[in-house]
Write a protein that holds these residues in place. Structure first.
Motif, PDB file in Angstrom:
ATOM      1  N   ILE A  66       0.847  -1.312  -0.049  1.00 37.70           N
ATOM      2  CA  ILE A  66       0.034   0.032  -0.133  1.00 37.70           C
ATOM      3  C   ILE A  66       0.834   1.232   0.048  1.00 37.70           C
ATOM      4  O   ILE A  66       0.503   2.186  -0.543  1.00 37.70           O
ATOM      5  CB  ILE A  66      -0.941   0.083   1.275  1.00 37.70           C
ATOM      6  CG1 ILE A  66      -1.896  -1.148   1.166  1.00 37.70           C
ATOM      7  CG2 ILE A  66      -1.820   1.475   1.030  1.00 37.70           C
ATOM      8  CD1 ILE A  66      -2.894  -1.366   2.145  1.00 37.70           C
ATOM      9  N   HIS A  77      -0.129   5.546  -1.605  1.00 34.23           N
ATOM     10  CA  HIS A  77      -1.430   5.962  -1.148  1.00 34.23           C
ATOM     11  C   HIS A  77      -1.431   6.366   0.332  1.00 34.23           C
ATOM     12  O   HIS A  77      -2.349   7.301   0.802  1.00 34.23           O
ATOM     13  CB  HIS A  77      -2.519   4.846  -0.985  1.00 34.23           C
ATOM     14  CG  HIS A  77      -3.115   4.474  -2.372  1.00 34.23           C
ATOM     15  ND1 HIS A  77      -3.722   5.378  -3.109  1.00 34.23           N
ATOM     16  CD2 HIS A  77      -2.875   3.334  -3.113  1.00 34.23           C
ATOM     17  CE1 HIS A  77      -4.051   4.540  -4.365  1.00 34.23           C
ATOM     18  NE2 HIS A  77      -3.631   3.535  -4.232  1.00 34.23           N
ATOM     19  N   ASN A 105     -13.659  -2.340   4.013  1.00 34.41           N
ATOM     20  CA  ASN A 105     -12.477  -2.468   4.710  1.00 34.41           C
ATOM     21  C   ASN A 105     -12.149  -3.418   5.840  1.00 34.41           C
ATOM     22  O   ASN A 105     -11.328  -4.307   6.105  1.00 34.41           O
ATOM     23  CB  ASN A 105     -11.779  -1.193   5.024  1.00 34.41           C
ATOM     24  CG  ASN A 105     -11.223  -0.321   3.856  1.00 34.41           C
ATOM     25  OD1 ASN A 105     -10.917  -0.841   2.853  1.00 34.41           O
ATOM     26  ND2 ASN A 105     -11.236   0.978   4.260  1.00 34.41           N
ATOM     27  N   THR A 120      -4.750  -8.168  -1.453  1.00 35.52           N
ATOM     28  CA  THR A 120      -4.501  -6.521  -1.306  1.00 35.52           C
ATOM     29  C   THR A 120      -4.048  -6.188  -2.802  1.00 35.52           C
ATOM     30  O   THR A 120      -4.330  -5.304  -3.183  1.00 35.52           O
ATOM     31  CB  THR A 120      -3.331  -6.566  -0.135  1.00 35.52           C
ATOM     32  OG1 THR A 120      -3.864  -6.718   1.067  1.00 35.52           O
ATOM     33  CG2 THR A 120      -3.007  -4.908  -0.410  1.00 35.52           C
ATOM     34  N   LEU A 134      -5.477  -3.245  -4.831  1.00 34.64           N
ATOM     35  CA  LEU A 134      -4.797  -2.191  -5.586  1.00 34.64           C
ATOM     36  C   LEU A 134      -4.913  -2.156  -7.045  1.00 34.64           C
ATOM     37  O   LEU A 134      -5.049  -1.108  -7.652  1.00 34.64           O
ATOM     38  CB  LEU A 134      -3.353  -2.460  -5.114  1.00 34.64           C
ATOM     39  CG  LEU A 134      -3.128  -2.127  -3.458  1.00 34.64           C
ATOM     40  CD1 LEU A 134      -1.560  -2.459  -3.418  1.00 34.64           C
ATOM     41  CD2 LEU A 134      -3.378  -0.807  -3.150  1.00 34.64           C
ATOM     42  N   LEU A 148     -10.406   6.080  -2.542  1.00 32.94           N
ATOM     43  CA  LEU A 148     -10.407   6.090  -1.148  1.00 32.94           C
ATOM     44  C   LEU A 148      -9.880   7.441  -0.519  1.00 32.94           C
ATOM     45  O   LEU A 148      -8.691   8.055  -0.943  1.00 32.94           O
ATOM     46  CB  LEU A 148      -9.887   4.813  -0.374  1.00 32.94           C
ATOM     47  CG  LEU A 148     -10.203   3.708  -0.891  1.00 32.94           C
ATOM     48  CD1 LEU A 148      -9.398   2.500  -0.266  1.00 32.94           C
ATOM     49  CD2 LEU A 148     -12.018   3.505  -0.456  1.00 32.94           C
ATOM     50  N   GLU A 159      -9.374   6.129   4.872  1.00 34.03           N
ATOM     51  CA  GLU A 159      -9.937   4.611   4.559  1.00 34.03           C
ATOM     52  C   GLU A 159      -8.850   4.070   4.012  1.00 34.03           C
ATOM     53  O   GLU A 159      -8.780   2.790   4.032  1.00 34.03           O
ATOM     54  CB  GLU A 159     -11.033   5.229   3.212  1.00 34.03           C
ATOM     55  CG  GLU A 159     -12.436   5.639   3.868  1.00 34.03           C
ATOM     56  CD  GLU A 159     -13.254   6.402   2.667  1.00 34.03           C
ATOM     57  OE1 GLU A 159     -14.472   6.490   2.923  1.00 34.03           O
ATOM     58  OE2 GLU A 159     -12.527   6.388   1.541  1.00 34.03           O
ATOM     59  N   TRP A 160      -7.665   4.574   3.285  1.00 30.61           N
ATOM     60  CA  TRP A 160      -6.553   3.799   3.248  1.00 30.61           C
ATOM     61  C   TRP A 160      -5.855   3.209   4.461  1.00 30.61           C
ATOM     62  O   TRP A 160      -5.170   2.019   4.383  1.00 30.61           O
ATOM     63  CB  TRP A 160      -5.414   4.508   2.243  1.00 30.61           C
ATOM     64  CG  TRP A 160      -5.946   4.807   0.523  1.00 30.61           C
ATOM     65  CD1 TRP A 160      -6.368   5.774   0.092  1.00 30.61           C
ATOM     66  CD2 TRP A 160      -5.900   3.728  -0.314  1.00 30.61           C
ATOM     67  NE1 TRP A 160      -6.474   5.326  -1.307  1.00 30.61           N
ATOM     68  CE2 TRP A 160      -6.439   3.961  -1.450  1.00 30.61           C
ATOM     69  CE3 TRP A 160      -5.504   2.253  -0.106  1.00 30.61           C
ATOM     70  CZ2 TRP A 160      -6.326   3.372  -2.868  1.00 30.61           C
ATOM     71  CZ3 TRP A 160      -5.390   1.471  -1.049  1.00 30.61           C
ATOM     72  CH2 TRP A 160      -5.967   1.856  -2.354  1.00 30.61           C
ATOM     73  N   THR A 201      -5.074  -0.572   5.410  1.00 29.73           N
ATOM     74  CA  THR A 201      -4.002  -1.033   5.696  1.00 29.73           C
ATOM     75  C   THR A 201      -3.917  -1.855   7.138  1.00 29.73           C
ATOM     76  O   THR A 201      -3.386  -2.891   7.473  1.00 29.73           O
ATOM     77  CB  THR A 201      -2.899   0.031   5.972  1.00 29.73           C
ATOM     78  OG1 THR A 201      -2.746   0.812   4.750  1.00 29.73           O
ATOM     79  CG2 THR A 201      -1.401  -0.427   6.299  1.00 29.73           C
TER      80      THR A 201
END
Length: 415
Positions: free
Chosen positions: A172, A177, A321, A337, A341, A347, A351-352, A356
């Motif tokens: 991520i 992000h 999520n 994931t 992606l 997002l 939200e990211w 995570t």
């Protein structure tokens, strides 16, 4: 029709793990057989040479990932087996922890140790070292089981806060992000949820525990290998961040240095003994990993993970999520994931951050949902799918707490 059959095979594999205590059939054997069988059916059902070639390429990619993990695990476990046999881990524990401590305090100390260690090094190493730490205390079966479950949750929680701790966090981060400083804020909800779980587990715990007496039979060469192990962990992080060198390459280099040190510091007979520690690696664990990853690779091949990515976009990202994290307790969080992606959902930063945390910690809900859980299951005889499952309510509460705090902190700090 084939896809349905392959999904059924995956469910049978899961059931074989769940009911291992009843069937007395080793889970490594069942998952390995069903994982291989699923790919055999994929090849048999191929309609033309082009599809066969595509499946072959996907299998080779899957086997490369598995081989990388195998070699990494073998390197790490050999180091830990050597240091544990020489009493080095016990000595370090006695330096850090008091020789006599209450069960409640010990739970908090072990949880925070695992949390911090897994932030700076991979989950596999953190799990092995912390379980080695636990083995130095004289614990009852019930307390040992609780502490093992706590270690699994703490290791997975600590891994989300830095790119060195968890592969999904790194993925991520590399996608652009989240930033490093933003990821560090995940330590707050992670620590709070881990401490809360340790309080829940230690609520009725009474008494004190003591460390086992350690016979200090190690030599200077053993201290050198302990320093090499620590240096290897640190260099793994640095070289991966600066030069993108795969962790497995650094750890294999460290392992080779370990053998070279043994060659120059010992006689030929003693050198053979150093190499024998490779044989102490739990290959049953590696076979279990192989079976699980073959099954996950098959599910990726037939589009199950892509289907989950499509379902993800239907609901509110905060809700998606949360349940994506729960799904990672059954499916490998790395390909899941990667699929998300690839779908590139729109997002916000909070939200990211939530994604995570969820894909990193959600695997703790089931013992087969993370590398930490699978390794612990092979190392602690009291830990089975069933014995772990009874702690699901407490783990779910703490996972929900950590996820909720992640969203709140993300909205407050980065909105």
């Amino acid at each position: 029709m084939l896809n349905t059959f392959l999904i059924i095979l995956s469910i049978i594999a899961l059931l074989s793990i769940i009911f291992e205590d009843l069937t007395h059939i080793n889970k490594a054997k069942t998952t390995l057989f069903l994982g291989c069988l699923s790919w055999v059916f994929l090849f048999v059902a191929a309609s033309d040479p082009n599809q066969t070639k595509l499946i072959d390429n996907q299998l080779n990619d899957n086997l490369l990932e598995i081989a990388t993990l195998w070699l990494f695990l073998m390197s790490t476990m050999t180091f830990v087996a050597y240091l544990n046999a020489k009493g080095m881990i016990q000595v370090i524990v006695q330096k850090i922890f008091p020789s006599k401590v209450s069960v409640r305090i010990l739970m908090i100390q072990v949880a925070m140790f695992a949390l911090i260690l897994s932030t700076f090094c991979d989950n596999v190493t953190a799990t092995l070292v912390t379980l080695g730490l636990l083995s130095t205390f004289e614990l009852s079966s019930e307390i040992k089981l609780k502490m093992t479950v706590l270690v699994i949750f703490a290791v997975n929680s600590g891994g989300v806060a830095l790119i060195t701790g968890d592969v999904t966090t790194l993925m991520i981060f590399l996608s652009g992000h989240v930033q490093m400083s933003e990821l560090l804020s995940l330590l707050i909800p992670s620590a709070i949820s881990v401490i809360f779980l340790s309080f829940m587990f230690s609520y009725n715990a009474k008494g004190t525990v003591t460390t086992q007496e350690v016979t200090r039979n190690y030599q200077k060469v053993d201290v050198a290998i302990a320093v090499l192990f620590l240096t290897t962990i640190i260099m793994t992080m640095i070289l991966n961040i600066v030069f993108a060198i795969p962790p497995v390459l650094t750890f294999l280099s460290g392992l080779s240095l370990m053998f070279l040190i043994g060659t120059f510091a010992r006689s030929e007979k003693e050198e053979v003994q150093v190499l024998e520690y490779v044989r102490q690696v739990e290959f049953e664990t590696l076979l279990f990993f192989l079976g699980i990853l073959l099954l996950v690779g098959m599910l990726k091949q037939i589009g199950v993970l892509d289907m989950l990515a499509n379902v993800y976009g239907i609901y509110n990202p905060d809700v998606s999520n949360f349940f994506t994290g729960m799904a990672s307790a059954l499916l490998d969080n790395v390909p899941m994931t990667a699929a998300l992606l690839k779908a590139d959902p729109t997002l916000s930063l909070s939200e990211w951050m939530g994604l995570t945390y969820s894909v990193g910690v959600g695997g703790s809900l089931l013992v087969i949902g993370s590398a930490a859980g699978i390794i612990a299951m092979s190392k602690v005889k009291e830990l089975t799918f069933g014995s772990y499952l009874k702690y699901f309510p407490a783990l779910f509460i703490c996972y929900s707490l950590g996820y909720g705090l992640t969203i709140i902190i993300g909205q407050q700090l980065f909105s």
